[in-house]
Design a protein around this motif. Sequence first.
Motif: not given
Length: 417
Positions: A387-404
């Motif tokens: 929680v609280g770690i979301s400082a990503c550039p605009a080029s990063a994918r929007r999905e928070p994590s990969r599919p299992e």
Amino acid sequence: MALRYQPRLPLLLVLLLLFSVSSAVSSLKISAIDLAALSAIKDSLTDIPGSRFFSTWDFASPDPCSSFTGVTCGFNGRVNILSLGTGLSDSPGLAGSLSPALSNLTMLTQLILFPGLVTGPIPPQLGQLTGLRVISLTNNRLTGPIPSSFSNLPFLHTLDLSSNHLSGFIPPGLTKLPSLKILVLSSNELTGELPLTVSARLLDLDLKKNKINGPLPRLPSTVRYLSVSDNSMWGPLSSLHSLSELVYLDISMNRFSGPVPASLFFNNPSLTSLFLQRNNLSGGLPSIKVDPTTVQSYGEVSIVDLSHNFITGEITALLAGVETLFLNNNRLIGSVPEEYVKSVYDGTTSTLYLQHNYLSGFPLPRGSTLPDTVSVCLSYNCMEAPVGISACPASARREPSRPESQCSVFSHHGSVD
């Protein structure tokens, strides 16, 4: 006893000598050959509106050596230094072309052309000026090849032809010049491969933003600044093993392959800027196999970019403490070592990009928060970011994590994207 006045004869003699030398210098007349050459040079160039560089070039002047802007003469009345343009921010520079008459300034040691709109080729006759130590013709619109005659300049120390439209091969003789220390050919349209060995004892080699291909040559151990970014070069990085004085290295945006040489980290104590991104590098990150106190110590302004490669395995503790670190868009697995978390938490590392890998953990202690001054991106990995770690550039994918499914398949068979 009465004091007797004694004139300071030595001081008077020195003053008289200086006056005589000054008078002699001021009375020297510029060589007729050089004056004719300067006239031809002026005829081939012109001030861009807003520039007044040539306003002092009055050929009726009794002493061009002292009145011509950009002209410096020696005691023999010959031109030693010629600076064309002022280089000032409020001066737009010169237009026109470079005259072959430059080669008539046979005592010239420095030729400088400041930014402007000068077009056409570089006169190959410049190779006849064997006393040249500096050639700087930057930020204009020069075309054609780099004259092969430059390979005949035994005292050339600096060659800067950057930001023009030069094309063709780099003359192989340039990389063998015995006095050459600085070679800057960046931002042109140069093609072909570099010679297998660069024997000149270079300090700076800048070839970025060209169309050069082929492998990285064997380089002298003296190199401190090396940039070949944004070309089409390929092959392994084995030639970097011999370098031990590097301060800045940029080989990004090429097609280099193979592992990252561990020698970069262990043999270059002054290295603070390392750009290897957007290549085809593979293998794992080097491990610390020696006393950590002897490992490369990165300064406060350090940056390491290994993003957009095919680096695999777990992250080692080697790069913990780097101020700005990009490891995103690789194939890294496992949990992020605690050394990196601590480095971010105490502010030593201000930027840590790890997105688009296959990482499974970031061991930030429960309840801990990172400083507002740091940027950490963990998106599109095989974990839920704390929680609280979301400082990503605009080029990063929007999905928070990969599919299992991707994470399980990768752990057994490799990446599927």
